[in-house]
Structures are given as structure tokens and as C-alpha cells.
Design a protein around this motif. Structure first.
Motif, PDB file in Angstrom:
ATOM      1  N   GLN A  87      -7.676  12.947  -8.892  1.00 40.34           N
ATOM      2  CA  GLN A  87      -8.257  13.120  -7.561  1.00 40.34           C
ATOM      3  C   GLN A  87      -8.324  11.779  -6.823  1.00 40.34           C
ATOM      4  O   GLN A  87      -8.070  11.704  -5.616  1.00 40.34           O
ATOM      5  N   GLU A  88      -8.664  10.713  -7.568  1.00 39.82           N
ATOM      6  CA  GLU A  88      -8.662   9.381  -6.953  1.00 39.82           C
ATOM      7  C   GLU A  88      -7.259   9.003  -6.498  1.00 39.82           C
ATOM      8  O   GLU A  88      -7.066   8.471  -5.396  1.00 39.82           O
ATOM      9  N   PHE A  89      -6.282   9.254  -7.358  1.00 43.01           N
ATOM     10  CA  PHE A  89      -4.894   8.987  -6.968  1.00 43.01           C
ATOM     11  C   PHE A  89      -4.530   9.766  -5.706  1.00 43.01           C
ATOM     12  O   PHE A  89      -3.909   9.237  -4.774  1.00 43.01           O
ATOM     13  N   ALA A  90      -4.906  11.036  -5.685  1.00 38.49           N
ATOM     14  CA  ALA A  90      -4.558  11.899  -4.556  1.00 38.49           C
ATOM     15  C   ALA A  90      -5.226  11.410  -3.268  1.00 38.49           C
ATOM     16  O   ALA A  90      -4.613  11.392  -2.201  1.00 38.49           O
ATOM     17  N   ASN A  91      -6.503  11.067  -3.398  1.00 41.18           N
ATOM     18  CA  ASN A  91      -7.219  10.557  -2.207  1.00 41.18           C
ATOM     19  C   ASN A  91      -6.590   9.279  -1.681  1.00 41.18           C
ATOM     20  O   ASN A  91      -6.468   9.078  -0.467  1.00 41.18           O
ATOM     21  N   PHE A  92      -6.208   8.393  -2.595  1.00 44.08           N
ATOM     22  CA  PHE A  92      -5.581   7.149  -2.171  1.00 44.08           C
ATOM     23  C   PHE A  92      -4.207   7.384  -1.569  1.00 44.08           C
ATOM     24  O   PHE A  92      -3.802   6.705  -0.628  1.00 44.08           O
ATOM     25  N   ALA A  93      -3.488   8.363  -2.111  1.00 40.86           N
ATOM     26  CA  ALA A  93      -2.123   8.608  -1.649  1.00 40.86           C
ATOM     27  C   ALA A  93      -2.093   9.248  -0.274  1.00 40.86           C
ATOM     28  O   ALA A  93      -1.168   9.023   0.506  1.00 40.86           O
ATOM     29  N   ARG A  94      -3.100  10.056   0.064  1.00 35.48           N
ATOM     30  CA  ARG A  94      -3.060  10.728   1.365  1.00 35.48           C
ATOM     31  C   ARG A  94      -4.278  10.313   2.200  1.00 35.48           C
ATOM     32  O   ARG A  94      -5.162  11.116   2.474  1.00 35.48           O
ATOM     33  N   MET A  95      -4.282   9.015   2.587  1.00 38.33           N
ATOM     34  CA  MET A  95      -5.340   8.533   3.464  1.00 38.33           C
ATOM     35  C   MET A  95      -5.200   9.224   4.819  1.00 38.33           C
ATOM     36  O   MET A  95      -4.143   9.166   5.457  1.00 38.33           O
ATOM     37  N   ILE A 143       0.833  -1.204   0.000  1.00 37.95           N
ATOM     38  CA  ILE A 143       0.000   0.000   0.000  1.00 37.95           C
ATOM     39  C   ILE A 143       0.868   1.255   0.000  1.00 37.95           C
ATOM     40  O   ILE A 143       0.593   2.237  -0.701  1.00 37.95           O
ATOM     41  N   ALA A 144       1.945   1.198   0.811  1.00 40.83           N
ATOM     42  CA  ALA A 144       2.836   2.358   0.849  1.00 40.83           C
ATOM     43  C   ALA A 144       3.464   2.610  -0.521  1.00 40.83           C
ATOM     44  O   ALA A 144       3.587   3.760  -0.973  1.00 40.83           O
ATOM     45  N   ARG A 194       0.817   9.117  -5.621  1.00 41.91           N
ATOM     46  CA  ARG A 194       1.163  10.512  -5.352  1.00 41.91           C
ATOM     47  C   ARG A 194       1.965  11.111  -6.503  1.00 41.91           C
ATOM     48  O   ARG A 194       1.696  12.235  -6.955  1.00 41.91           O
ATOM     49  N   ARG A 195       2.924  10.329  -7.010  1.00 41.43           N
ATOM     50  CA  ARG A 195       3.743  10.844  -8.106  1.00 41.43           C
ATOM     51  C   ARG A 195       2.928  10.993  -9.391  1.00 41.43           C
ATOM     52  O   ARG A 195       3.086  11.977 -10.134  1.00 41.43           O
ATOM     53  N   LEU A 196       2.066   9.972  -9.652  1.00 46.12           N
ATOM     54  CA  LEU A 196       1.222  10.072 -10.837  1.00 46.12           C
ATOM     55  C   LEU A 196       0.306  11.286 -10.759  1.00 46.12           C
ATOM     56  O   LEU A 196       0.118  12.028 -11.749  1.00 46.12           O
ATOM     57  N   ALA A 197      -0.302  11.475  -9.583  1.00 44.10           N
ATOM     58  CA  ALA A 197      -1.200  12.622  -9.405  1.00 44.10           C
ATOM     59  C   ALA A 197      -0.454  13.927  -9.646  1.00 44.10           C
ATOM     60  O   ALA A 197      -0.959  14.869 -10.297  1.00 44.10           O
ATOM     61  N   HIS A 198       0.772  13.993  -9.157  1.00 53.30           N
ATOM     62  CA  HIS A 198       1.545  15.220  -9.319  1.00 53.30           C
ATOM     63  C   HIS A 198       1.946  15.429 -10.777  1.00 53.30           C
ATOM     64  O   HIS A 198       1.801  16.551 -11.323  1.00 53.30           O
TER      65      HIS A 198
END
Length: 480
Positions: free
Chosen positions: A317-325, A255-256, A263-267
């Protein structure tokens, strides 16, 4: 130098203990036997008994002479009645007599030579005489109990004296037989106890070696209900805990890693989206030509690019939400109330509630649980279709509360039931496969567990198991 195995030390200890106890008892018995023989068999005792026997014989001879003398006296006139006869014997010191008068023809003793004195049955002296001036005879019986008692004591003493050696031999033989029996019994018990203890210890040793080889699936067979059985059960539970901890650690690492990728993809994706959209819109706005077909072409392209940019923004946004639980904010909450709050969002859906009354309070992050329920209901609606049926059920057991979401869709294939909770795994044509991964993470963070199986309605049944705080704490204390 290798030490003696534990099982043989146990056996040797039991045999030594048994032999030591038997030897001590034998020495005590030998001491008391010798003391008893010394007390009963000695020169003073023998001399005293011999003297007592001689005195008894002298007393016997004196009594016999007395009976003969008084017989001669009583056989001469005058005639005496029975009372007078008693008095005569008493005057002679023979008062312990039994007198009987009977006709002469009933007497078998020859009285031609005068009164007759003889020893008869029952250890008695008998005096028979013919009464003067009468056709009757007098029979007097004198008891010899004292003489017989002394005689029996002497015979007993002689027997003990002769049997002293036999007693010692018999005692030694009895000790050897008892010692052999005790050693045999101690050996059998020692073997049983020794092997009963060392066999499961060897199994535990083998288990620890298997754990050292990273074979976490190894389990020790059960079969005992004592403390060793509890130790084996604890070992197996420890192995299961290691497997579970390893699984959680690997999941956490995965998960990490996925979060870092998200996070990188979202960025990387988010940054160029706005310039792309602005550039296309400027191309449309800056066009000043009079060609209607080309104008329409530019407009269509702008709309397509804008739409796809918005889709990419949603994915980002999905990537971001998943990255910063976010971290959980736990508080005592009613699971049924969380269900009711989410159900209000779906007034047109066919959702049936089967909620247990008065459930215990759970430590929940209500916002995160709301996210879990929305995700599961959305998946159930997608799987079941417009007319599909959904059931939400809550149940409680000893230390666990279970929330089940059941649908009438096609279900989840068996091969996908484990990996479906991993990121980027989905059975749907659309979506990135992050929803169930987020659900899994939230439930795991709550200390719970999520699983999927076939439902009674033919679809999928997602079971969320959450710990009940008070009972989950009290359970281990009761086991201790």
C-alpha cells in the motif's frame, strides 16, 4: 580579419571627439582673432589715426600760441580782477581753463622775458604771467585730454600692429597645449571607461564559456552598482536558477524512476499475497488429524504467514501510494487551521503550538498538507519517544510562509540531511523510507522547499517554506 577590440574603439572615439571639438573651437577662435585684427589693424585705420594725431598736434600748437598771445595781452596794463581774466580767456575761446593768482615770490618760473608757456604734469599747458601794477602772478592751466587720447590711440594701434605676428604664434602655441591636454584627458577617461566596460564583459564572456562547459557553480564576482553590476547579478542568478532547475529535474527523474519501481513492486508483490494467505488457511482448515501438537504447529504457522502477509500488504500500500501521487487540488487555505485539524488526532502528545496570528491565505491542497503534517508529527513522535516535546511554529516573511516542526529527539546526522528526502532512505529501523520522500514531493509541488537542521531543543527542525501567492507575484514586478 579580426576587428579592433571594443576598449580601443572607445578610447579612439573619445580622443577623436575631443580633438574634433578642440579643432572646431580653434578654427572659430582663429577666425574671430583674424577678424578682430583685420578690424583693428588696417591702412584706413592707421591713416585716420595718423591724421588725427597731426590735427591734435596742430591744435596743441595753436593753443600754445593762443596762450602766449593772451599772456602778452594780459601782462600789459590795465590791471584786471579774476572775473575779468576769466572773461578775457573766454573771449579768446579758452574757457576750459583753471586760473590761480598767487604772490610772485611763490612762482618758480622765470618771468623776466615775459609770460611763459610750458607743458606740465597731468597733460596740461601752463601759462604764467606777472599781473601789471601788482606783486602777483597769474597761473592758467589748459587741459590737453583730447591730444593725449589721440596719442594713446596711435601708440596702441602701433603696438597691435607690431604684435600681430606674436598674437598668432601665441594662439597656435595655446591651441597645441590645449589639444595635448584634451587628448591626454580623453585618453585617461577613455581608458577608464573602456576597461571599466570591457573588463566585466570579459568576465561575462568567461562565465558563458564556463556555463557551456557545464560548470554551473561558476559565479562572477560582484563589485559594481550600475547597470553592468545588475547584468552580472542577473547572470549569477541565472546560473543559480540553472543549478536549481537541474536539481529539480534530477529529483523529478529519480522520483519518476522510484515511482515506476514502486508501481511494479506493488503489482508483483500484491498479486500472490492473497493466494498465499488462502492456501495457508486451507491447509489449517483441511487438517483432520488428531495430533494436538501438529495441530498447534499448523495454527502457529498459519498465524505467522497471515501476519507477514498483512505486513506485506501494508508495504504494498505504501508503494502504491508513492507510485500514484495524486495531482494537487489547490484552494485558498489557512495554514494555522490545517495545523489545528491535524493536532486533534494527537490529544495525548506533548505538542506546543507557536502560530503567527492572522497569517495570509496560501494556495494549498489541504488533504496533501494534512498528509505532510501527519508524516512529520509521526516521525517526531518516533524520534522523541513517549515523553518527547514537539513544537509547531508558523511565520511569514516578505513572500514566504514557513511551517516548522521541531522535536527533542536525537536529530538528523549532517551527512543524511540531503539524502533523507530521497525514497528508501530512512534513519529508523522500521519503515521503507518513503514518508519524507512523499513530504518532499508534496511541498515541491506546492512551489515550496523543505529543509532540516538542528533544533534549539536538541532534536531536528523541519522547515517547510511555502510561497505567499499575492506577494510572490508582486515581488518581481517591484524589482523591475
Amino acid at each position: 580579419m579580426r576587428s579592433i577590440p571594443l576598449r580601443w574603439r572607445i578610447i579612439a572615439s573619445l580622443i577623436g571627439l575631443a580633438l574634433g571639438t578642440t579643432l572646431i573651437l580653434a578654427l572659430l577662435a582663429r577666425h574671430f582673432l583674424a577678424l578682430s585684427l583685420q578690424t583693428n589693424v588696417n591702412l584706413e585705420m592707421g591713416s585716420a589715426l595718423t591724421s588725427a594725431l597731426a590735427l591734435a598736434k596742430e591744435n596743441y600748437d595753436a593753443k600754445k600760441r593762443q596762450l602766449q598771445d593772451i599772456g602778452q595781452l594780459l601782462s600789459a596794463p590795465p590791471h584786471r580782477d579774476l572775473n575779468a581774466l576769466h572773461a578775457a580767456f573766454a573771449d579768446a575761446g579758452l574757457d576750459n581753463l583753471t586760473l590761480r593768482v598767487s604772490p610772485l615770490e611763490q612762482i618758480d618760473t622765470d618771468l623776466s622775458q615775459g609770460p611763459a608757456v610750458s607743458k606740465v604734469e597731468n597733460d596740461q599747458l601752463q601759462l604764467v604771467l606777472a599781473l601789471p601794477d601788482s606783486q602777483r602772478a597769474l597761473t592758467a592751466l589748459l587741459s590737453l585730454e583730447a591730444l593725449i587720447s589721440v596719442k594713446n590711440a596711435v601708440h596702441t594701434y602701433k603696438h597691435i600692429e607690431m604684435a600681430e605676428g606674436d598674437l598668432r604664434t601665441a594662439f597656435l602655441l595655446a591651441f597645441l597645449v590645449a589639444a595635448a591636454g584634451v587628448v591626454l584627458l580623453a585618453s585617461v577617461i577613455g581608458v577608464r571607461i573602456g576597461f571599466g566596460i570591457t573588463r566585466p564583459l570579459n568576465a561575462l564572456l568567461k562565465g558563458t564559456r564556463e556555463m557551456g562547459r557545464d560548470n554551473l557553480q561558476y559565479r562572477i564576482p560582484k563589485g559594481r552598482n550600475d547597470e553592468i553590476g545588475l547584468l552580472i547579478e542577473s547572470f549569477n542568478q541565472m546560473a543559480q536558477d540553472l543549478v536549481e532547475n537541474r536539481r529539480k529535474r534530477l529529483e523529478a527523474e529519480q522520483i519518476a524512476a522510484w515511482r515506476e519501481i514502486a508501481r511494479r513492486l506493488a503489482h508483483e508483490i500484491k498479486n500472490p499475497l492473497t493466494p498465499i494467505q488462502l492456501a495457508v488457511q486451507q491447509m489449517r482448515d483441511k487438517y483432520s488429524g488428531n495430533d494436538p501438537a501438529y495441530q498447534q504447529f499448523v495454527t502457529n504457522c498459519t498465524e505467522i504467514v497471515t501476519e507477514e502477509v498483512e505486513n506485506l500488504r501494508s508495504l504494498v500500500q505504501e508503494f502504491a501510494n508513492f507510485a500514484r501521487m495524486p495531482s494537487l487540488s489547490l484552494s485558498p487555505s489557512d495554514l494555522n487551521e490545517c495545523v489545528h485539524n491535524v493536532i486533534r488526532l494527537y490529544p495525548d502528545a506533548h505538542i506546543h503550538l507557536d502560530l503567527e496570528e492572522n497569517p495570509p491565505a496560501l494556495e494549498l491542497d489541504t488533504e496533501q498538507m494534512r498528509r505532510v503534517l501527519i508524516n512529520l508529527i509521526e516521525n517526531s513522535l518516533d524520534a522523541s519517544g513517549k515523553n518527547g516535546q514537539i513544537e509547531i511554529r508558523t511565520r511569514t516573511s516578505d513572500d514566504t510562509a514557513t511551517l516548522s516542526v521541531i522535536d527533542s529527539g536525537p536529530g538528523v546526522p549532517l551527512k543524511d540531511r540531503v539524502r533523507i528526502f530521497q525514497p528508501y532512505v530512512s534513519t529508523k529501523e522500521s519503515g521503507m523510507g518513503l514518508g519524507l520522500a512523499v513530504v518532499h514531493n508534496i511541498i515541491e509541488d506546492h512551489g515550496g522547499h523543505i529543509s532540516v537542521k538542528d533544533a534549539s531543543m536538541g532534536g531536528a527542525q523541519f522547515d517547510l517554506q511555502l510561497p505567499i501567492p499575492d506577494r510572490a507575484i508582486a515581488q518581481p514586478e517591484e524589482q523591475r
